[in-house]
Design a protein around this motif. Structure first.
Motif, PDB file in Angstrom:
ATOM      1  N   GLU A 123      -6.305  40.917 -26.684  1.00 17.65           N
ATOM      2  CA  GLU A 123      -5.750  41.355 -25.408  1.00 17.65           C
ATOM      3  C   GLU A 123      -6.503  42.597 -24.959  1.00 17.65           C
ATOM      4  O   GLU A 123      -6.632  43.571 -25.709  1.00 17.65           O
ATOM      5  N   VAL A 124      -7.019  42.545 -23.748  1.00 16.14           N
ATOM      6  CA  VAL A 124      -7.847  43.618 -23.201  1.00 16.14           C
ATOM      7  C   VAL A 124      -7.081  44.280 -22.063  1.00 16.14           C
ATOM      8  O   VAL A 124      -6.699  43.607 -21.099  1.00 16.14           O
ATOM      9  N   PRO A 125      -6.865  45.590 -22.108  1.00 12.32           N
ATOM     10  CA  PRO A 125      -6.212  46.265 -20.981  1.00 12.32           C
ATOM     11  C   PRO A 125      -7.051  46.120 -19.712  1.00 12.32           C
ATOM     12  O   PRO A 125      -8.272  46.249 -19.744  1.00 12.32           O
ATOM     13  N   GLY A 126      -6.405  45.845 -18.588  1.00  9.58           N
ATOM     14  CA  GLY A 126      -7.100  45.667 -17.321  1.00  9.58           C
ATOM     15  C   GLY A 126      -7.283  44.201 -16.971  1.00  9.58           C
ATOM     16  O   GLY A 126      -7.069  43.304 -17.788  1.00  9.58           O
ATOM     17  N   ARG A 127      -7.684  43.964 -15.738  1.00 11.37           N
ATOM     18  CA  ARG A 127      -7.929  42.609 -15.252  1.00 11.37           C
ATOM     19  C   ARG A 127      -9.426  42.305 -15.384  1.00 11.37           C
ATOM     20  O   ARG A 127     -10.260  43.055 -14.862  1.00 11.37           O
ATOM     21  N   ARG A 169     -14.331  44.348 -16.572  1.00 11.59           N
ATOM     22  CA  ARG A 169     -12.935  44.802 -16.555  1.00 11.59           C
ATOM     23  C   ARG A 169     -12.667  45.748 -15.397  1.00 11.59           C
ATOM     24  O   ARG A 169     -13.360  46.750 -15.220  1.00 11.59           O
ATOM     25  N   GLU A 170     -11.638  45.420 -14.618  1.00 10.06           N
ATOM     26  CA  GLU A 170     -11.176  46.306 -13.557  1.00 10.06           C
ATOM     27  C   GLU A 170     -10.047  47.173 -14.100  1.00 10.06           C
ATOM     28  O   GLU A 170      -9.007  46.663 -14.521  1.00 10.06           O
ATOM     29  N   LEU A 171     -10.276  48.467 -14.118  1.00 12.52           N
ATOM     30  CA  LEU A 171      -9.292  49.389 -14.664  1.00 12.52           C
ATOM     31  C   LEU A 171      -9.435  50.722 -13.930  1.00 12.52           C
ATOM     32  O   LEU A 171     -10.543  51.254 -13.822  1.00 12.52           O
ATOM     33  N   GLY A 172      -8.335  51.244 -13.415  1.00 14.10           N
ATOM     34  CA  GLY A 172      -8.386  52.510 -12.711  1.00 14.10           C
ATOM     35  C   GLY A 172      -9.180  52.468 -11.429  1.00 14.10           C
ATOM     36  O   GLY A 172      -9.761  53.477 -11.016  1.00 14.10           O
ATOM     37  N   GLY A 173      -9.224  51.310 -10.785  1.00 16.61           N
ATOM     38  CA  GLY A 173      -9.924  51.187  -9.516  1.00 16.61           C
ATOM     39  C   GLY A 173     -11.413  50.975  -9.626  1.00 16.61           C
ATOM     40  O   GLY A 173     -12.097  50.857  -8.602  1.00 16.61           O
ATOM     41  N   ARG A 174     -11.978  50.899 -10.844  1.00 15.50           N
ATOM     42  CA  ARG A 174     -13.402  50.658 -11.044  1.00 15.50           C
ATOM     43  C   ARG A 174     -13.597  49.467 -11.971  1.00 15.50           C
ATOM     44  O   ARG A 174     -12.756  49.182 -12.826  1.00 15.50           O
ATOM     45  N   THR A 175     -14.727  48.774 -11.778  1.00 17.15           N
ATOM     46  CA  THR A 175     -15.057  47.636 -12.630  1.00 17.15           C
ATOM     47  C   THR A 175     -16.250  47.993 -13.496  1.00 17.15           C
ATOM     48  O   THR A 175     -17.304  48.381 -12.978  1.00 17.15           O
ATOM     49  N   LYS A 176     -16.094  47.880 -14.802  1.00 16.65           N
ATOM     50  CA  LYS A 176     -17.157  48.134 -15.769  1.00 16.65           C
ATOM     51  C   LYS A 176     -17.173  46.987 -16.778  1.00 16.65           C
ATOM     52  O   LYS A 176     -16.133  46.414 -17.095  1.00 16.65           O
ATOM     53  N   THR A 177     -18.341  46.687 -17.307  1.00 14.06           N
ATOM     54  CA  THR A 177     -18.452  45.631 -18.310  1.00 14.06           C
ATOM     55  C   THR A 177     -18.149  46.185 -19.694  1.00 14.06           C
ATOM     56  O   THR A 177     -18.659  47.247 -20.075  1.00 14.06           O
ATOM     57  N   ALA A 219      -6.856  34.531 -19.876  1.00 13.51           N
ATOM     58  CA  ALA A 219      -5.662  34.552 -19.046  1.00 13.51           C
ATOM     59  C   ALA A 219      -5.548  35.952 -18.459  1.00 13.51           C
ATOM     60  O   ALA A 219      -5.369  36.932 -19.192  1.00 13.51           O
ATOM     61  N   VAL A 220      -5.679  36.052 -17.133  1.00 18.43           N
ATOM     62  CA  VAL A 220      -5.712  37.345 -16.451  1.00 18.43           C
ATOM     63  C   VAL A 220      -4.330  37.626 -15.880  1.00 18.43           C
ATOM     64  O   VAL A 220      -3.874  36.937 -14.954  1.00 18.43           O
ATOM     65  N   GLY A 221      -3.654  38.627 -16.437  1.00 20.76           N
ATOM     66  CA  GLY A 221      -2.327  39.002 -15.973  1.00 20.76           C
ATOM     67  C   GLY A 221      -2.372  40.189 -15.037  1.00 20.76           C
ATOM     68  O   GLY A 221      -3.430  40.586 -14.546  1.00 20.76           O
ATOM     69  N   ARG A 222      -1.214  40.786 -14.803  1.00 24.92           N
ATOM     70  CA  ARG A 222      -1.122  41.903 -13.859  1.00 24.92           C
ATOM     71  C   ARG A 222      -1.852  43.141 -14.363  1.00 24.92           C
ATOM     72  O   ARG A 222      -2.489  43.857 -13.591  1.00 24.92           O
ATOM     73  N   ARG A 234       4.241  32.575 -18.362  1.00 21.30           N
ATOM     74  CA  ARG A 234       5.615  32.563 -17.867  1.00 21.30           C
ATOM     75  C   ARG A 234       5.840  33.407 -16.626  1.00 21.30           C
ATOM     76  O   ARG A 234       6.770  33.158 -15.873  1.00 21.30           O
ATOM     77  N   ASP A 235       5.015  34.438 -16.417  1.00 20.71           N
ATOM     78  CA  ASP A 235       5.316  35.332 -15.299  1.00 20.71           C
ATOM     79  C   ASP A 235       4.912  34.764 -13.949  1.00 20.71           C
ATOM     80  O   ASP A 235       5.242  35.318 -12.903  1.00 20.71           O
ATOM     81  N   GLY A 236       4.161  33.661 -13.939  1.00 20.69           N
ATOM     82  CA  GLY A 236       3.795  33.016 -12.686  1.00 20.69           C
ATOM     83  C   GLY A 236       2.643  33.667 -11.947  1.00 20.69           C
ATOM     84  O   GLY A 236       2.194  33.150 -10.925  1.00 20.69           O
ATOM     85  N   THR A 237       2.157  34.827 -12.430  1.00 18.80           N
ATOM     86  CA  THR A 237       1.049  35.506 -11.760  1.00 18.80           C
ATOM     87  C   THR A 237      -0.235  35.473 -12.578  1.00 18.80           C
ATOM     88  O   THR A 237      -1.277  35.902 -12.100  1.00 18.80           O
ATOM     89  N   THR A 238      -0.170  34.967 -13.785  1.00 17.14           N
ATOM     90  CA  THR A 238      -1.344  34.947 -14.657  1.00 17.14           C
ATOM     91  C   THR A 238      -2.280  33.809 -14.271  1.00 17.14           C
ATOM     92  O   THR A 238      -1.844  32.673 -14.073  1.00 17.14           O
ATOM     93  N   GLU A 239      -3.553  34.130 -14.159  1.00 15.40           N
ATOM     94  CA  GLU A 239      -4.587  33.125 -13.898  1.00 15.40           C
ATOM     95  C   GLU A 239      -5.307  32.822 -15.212  1.00 15.40           C
ATOM     96  O   GLU A 239      -5.698  33.738 -15.931  1.00 15.40           O
ATOM     97  N   LEU A 240      -5.478  31.551 -15.510  1.00 12.18           N
ATOM     98  CA  LEU A 240      -6.162  31.160 -16.736  1.00 12.18           C
ATOM     99  C   LEU A 240      -7.350  30.268 -16.389  1.00 12.18           C
ATOM    100  O   LEU A 240      -7.208  29.318 -15.624  1.00 12.18           O
ATOM    101  N   ARG A 241      -8.516  30.589 -16.930  1.00 17.20           N
ATOM    102  CA  ARG A 241      -9.723  29.806 -16.664  1.00 17.20           C
ATOM    103  C   ARG A 241     -10.568  29.729 -17.914  1.00 17.20           C
ATOM    104  O   ARG A 241     -10.503  30.605 -18.798  1.00 17.20           O
TER     105      ARG A 241
END
Length: 435
Positions: free
Chosen positions: A152-156, A174-182, A129-132, A107-114
């Motif tokens: 639901e996983v915190p981060g993009r 996962r991108e969280l806090g400016g870093r990407t970790k698996t 579904a990747v949200g903000r 619904r928010d229009g910014t979520t990408e789903l793949r």
């Protein structure tokens, strides 16, 4: 057989030319007829590959995703008017049957789903579904009531790799806090999230591929060269650190792994890895590379005409199968064997001592011998070195200590390999070391 991974748009800028099921039996793609696109299913496990068109009532949009299922049906993901709908397609004589599965609203229009890569077993299909600020994992096919929200996983999150040979443990970058970790998401424990790959505190670490038989992992990280991504490899459950071979660095070219040879249960360093090599500047085209951790070079060769770029799978005996489509042959599979010179080089390897590469890591007596070529001395593989200013707690450590402290994950691999070794008559001393 092992299926190729889907290259994410963030990783390589394009999607793979087709999607191959986890067992290698089927493939699916969007084929073109003039200016129109329609789904097409390929059968790959017969004497010769053949394609079955699955056109709908109207042409598909370019962003439509398709994925083969184990029963021969094809999952299709459409986005009409911002709604993400899912259906299963199947041939019905001259037409195409369709089983609607439901829809997911963003619904928010910014979520990408793949869609995620095909899950082992092929009975279920998943999407993210990747949200903000968070990412949701959905079961979109194979459930009892249509699309089902699982975690639901915190981060993009990006990427997506299945671990341990099933569809329970999903690795996401996962991108969280400016870093990407698996991280690993346990889909059978209410989406429990555990860290998986963290080479250094300030590095960006992504998991590209994983092989369930050997535990071989292909990784992209900037740990050895801050600000510059490098390809590396490690073994799930091993005490060895991640390696970043110079052989995987090609100036002004992008190297992306897309398939790992299965069946090498106790010898991950001998697994063949298929690479897509893209020319610099985006206009140099793509060609193939073959590489093994035990080797010190990439064997490069041209891709077959009409290759569905970025897709392919290995057989257990080391034959790379590459789907292609041309005007004269709209459904074909090219078979490429491992280069003879690579096999001969492996037969003639000489062993090097542990201390040459692992002097600064603890308990070198636990490390297995690693073969090197007997020819001219090759550049030493780099280990992930942190910046001097980093604390000692953030130095690169063996995979088992930082990335794979999740006991259930390491134990799952170790148990699988112990059972395989017993069937093969191997001694338990040859197995992977587990905490």
């Amino acid at each position: 057989m092992t299926a190729c991974a889907i290259e994410s748009a963030a990783e390589n800028g394009t999607r793979a030319g087709c999607v191959i099921s986890a067992d290698g039996s089927y493939a699916a793609r969007l084929a073109s007829r003039g200016d129109s696109l329609f789904p097409e299913r390929w059968t790959l496990d017969g004497p010769e590959p053949y394609a079955v068109p699955l056109p709908g009532k109207q042409p598909e949009e370019p962003g439509t995703e398709v994925q083969p299922m184990a029963d021969g049906r094809v999952l299709i993901h459409r986005v009409p008017d911002g709604r993400h709908t899912f259906s299963l397609l199947y041939p019905t004589g001259p037409g195409t049957g369709e089983v609607p599965l439901g829809a997911v609203e963003c619904r928010d229009g910014t979520t990408e789903l793949r869609l995620l890569p095909p899950a082992p077993g092929g009975l279920r299909a998943y999407a993210v579904a990747v949200g903000r600020s968070s990412t949701t994992v959905w079961l979109v096919a194979g459930g009892p009531f249509g699309p089902e929200r699982l975690a639901e996983v915190p981060g993009r999150c990006s990427g997506g790799v299945w671990l341990s040979g099933g569809d329970r443990l999903l690795a996401l970058d996962r991108e969280l806090g400016g870093r990407t970790k698996t991280v690993v998401v346990d889909l059978e424990r209410d989406g429990e999230v555990s860290p998986l790959l963290q080479i250094a505190e300030r590095s960006n670490d992504r998991l590209l591929l994983a092989d369930a038989d050997s535990g071989l992992l292909l990784i992209r990280s900037d740990a050895p060269s801050p600000g510059q991504d490098r390809l590396g490899w490690g073994v799930l459950g091993s005490t060895l650190p991640v390696r970043f071979p110079d052989s995987l660095r090609l100036a002004d070219h992008t190297v992306t792994p897309f398939a790992i040879q299965p069946g090498q249960m106790l010898t991950p360093e001998y697994c063949l890895v298929a690479l897509r090599i893209a020319g610099g500047g985006g206009g140099g085209g793509s060609w193939l590379g073959m590489w093994r951790p035990v080797d010190r070079w990439i064997h490069q060769l041209p891709a077959p005409e009409g290759w569905l770029t970025g897709s392919g799978l290995w057989t257990k005996d080391g034959v790379l199968r590459l789907p292609y489509a041309t005007e004269t042959l709209p459904c074909g599979v090219s078979r490429v064997a491992a280069p003879a010179e690579a096999v001969e080089a492996v037969d003639e390897v000489s062993l090097i001592t542990h201390s040459a590469e692992y002097a600064e890591y603890p308990e070198p007596s636990d490390f297995p011998d690693f073969p090197d070529s007997s020819g001219p001395v090759a550049p030493m593989e780099e280990l992930a070195e942190p910046d001097d200013e980093l604390a000692s707690s953030s130095r690169p450590v063996p995979l088992q200590q930082a990335p794979f402290t999740v006991r259930k994950l390491s134990s799952a691999f170790a148990g699988r390999r112990l059972a395989q070794a017993a069937r093969a008559g191997r001694a338990a001393a040859e197995e992977v070391t587990v905490e």
